[in-house]
Design a protein around this motif. Sequence first.
Motif, mmCIF file in Angstrom:
data_model
loop_
_atom_site.group_PDB
_atom_site.id
_atom_site.type_symbol
_atom_site.label_atom_id
_atom_site.label_comp_id
_atom_site.label_asym_id
_atom_site.label_seq_id
_atom_site.Cartn_x
_atom_site.Cartn_y
_atom_site.Cartn_z
ATOM 1 N N ASN A 98 0.894 -0.861 -0.263
ATOM 2 C CA ASN A 98 0.326 -0.011 0.001
ATOM 3 C C ASN A 98 1.059 1.181 -0.138
ATOM 4 O OD1 ASN A 98 -3.360 -0.239 0.305
ATOM 5 N ND2 ASN A 98 -2.675 -1.512 1.450
ATOM 6 N N HIS A 99 2.135 0.792 0.711
ATOM 7 C CA HIS A 99 3.063 1.932 1.029
ATOM 8 C C HIS A 99 3.321 2.476 -0.799
ATOM 9 C CE1 HIS A 99 6.176 5.239 2.013
ATOM 10 N NE2 HIS A 99 7.684 4.099 1.501
ATOM 11 N N THR A 109 3.274 5.493 -5.815
ATOM 12 C CA THR A 109 2.897 5.342 -7.953
ATOM 13 C C THR A 109 2.152 6.113 -8.096
ATOM 14 O OG1 THR A 109 2.691 3.103 -7.444
ATOM 15 C CG2 THR A 109 5.316 3.972 -7.459
ATOM 16 N N ARG A 110 0.795 5.797 -7.503
ATOM 17 C CA ARG A 110 -0.252 5.820 -7.881
ATOM 18 C C ARG A 110 -1.220 4.909 -8.755
ATOM 19 N NH1 ARG A 110 -1.942 11.455 -7.218
ATOM 20 N NH2 ARG A 110 0.114 12.840 -6.577
ATOM 21 N N LEU A 111 -0.625 3.806 -8.662
ATOM 22 C CA LEU A 111 -1.179 2.244 -8.979
ATOM 23 C C LEU A 111 -2.180 2.467 -8.830
ATOM 24 C CD1 LEU A 111 2.137 -0.428 -8.935
ATOM 25 C CD2 LEU A 111 1.375 0.978 -11.123
ATOM 26 N N VAL A 112 -2.982 1.988 -7.761
ATOM 27 C CA VAL A 112 -4.100 2.619 -7.259
ATOM 28 C C VAL A 112 -4.633 3.555 -7.013
ATOM 29 C CG1 VAL A 112 -4.580 -0.238 -6.768
ATOM 30 C CG2 VAL A 112 -4.384 2.022 -5.316
ATOM 31 N N PRO A 113 -5.666 4.430 -6.430
ATOM 32 C CA PRO A 113 -5.867 5.914 -6.319
ATOM 33 C C PRO A 113 -5.379 6.250 -5.106
ATOM 34 C CG PRO A 113 -8.221 5.222 -6.948
ATOM 35 C CD PRO A 113 -7.367 4.267 -7.036
ATOM 36 N N ALA A 140 -4.460 3.318 -1.923
ATOM 37 C CA ALA A 140 -3.834 3.442 -1.074
ATOM 38 C C ALA A 140 -3.760 3.889 0.525
ATOM 39 C CB ALA A 140 -2.780 3.952 -1.842
ATOM 40 N N GLY A 141 -3.828 5.133 0.519
ATOM 41 C CA GLY A 141 -4.048 6.032 2.177
ATOM 42 C C GLY A 141 -4.994 5.105 3.256
ATOM 43 N N TRP A 142 -5.708 4.489 2.698
ATOM 44 C CA TRP A 142 -7.177 3.696 3.016
ATOM 45 C C TRP A 142 -6.478 2.998 3.971
ATOM 46 C CZ3 TRP A 142 -11.845 2.243 1.302
ATOM 47 C CH2 TRP A 142 -12.994 1.340 2.039
#
Length: 235
Positions: free
Chosen positions: A157-158, A163-167, A171-173
């Motif tokens: 998730n880090h 990289t913004r591979l997912v929104p 990732a922050g969630w």
Amino acid sequence: MLRKSTNAGRGSAVMTGVLLIVGLVTGILSVVPVIDGADYLVRASTNENQVLLGAFFQLLMIVSYVGIPILMYPILSKHHKGLALGSVAFGIIAGVFIMIGVIILLLLLSVSHEFAKAGTLHVSYFQTLGGLLREGRDLVNHVATTLAFVLAMLLFNHIFYQTRLVPRWLAGWGLIGSTLSILASLLFMIRFIGLDATYMMLNILIAFQQLVLAVWLIMKGFNPTDYELKWQKKG
């Protein structure tokens, strides 16, 4: 070349999403209520199929816990090889602890069978042995296994966030949920909390994030990175 890479990434995203859902479902199905009750020494042997079914689904969890970081590695290692390798290592460690948890569960079933044969003889012996095994199972499942897999989740998730591979909100969630789940395991380990509502509340965020992440990856896949976008514009 870019199209092949994109197709491979899409396939990995879908498989990762499927494994995330499999991990959540098998985790729920691996719960064995008869082991958690006060009369587990009596009920485990009379509900053997439930115990064996729980052990089976717990073994299936290994596919998800180990498979997810391995599937993600080729994608994530392009951006941060060290963190990607770390997530694989933690996933494998989680798989090993799941195996240990299954072995302890089957030992509890054996103790229950022996207790049924012995009747009222040596009751304190069986209670002590069963209590130790149950305590060990809780520590393996809710501390060792959870910490290992959640650390793997934290690492990728880090990378997702960077990289913004997912929104980034997703990732922050995951980063927040992973941190709360780690806190829950540590608090349980020092006996500050039990397997109660507080423990569940601290873990619910990462559980829902995994579900949303799974649906996102299956439906939309990974976002193209800045490098890929540049090549798409040139094309």
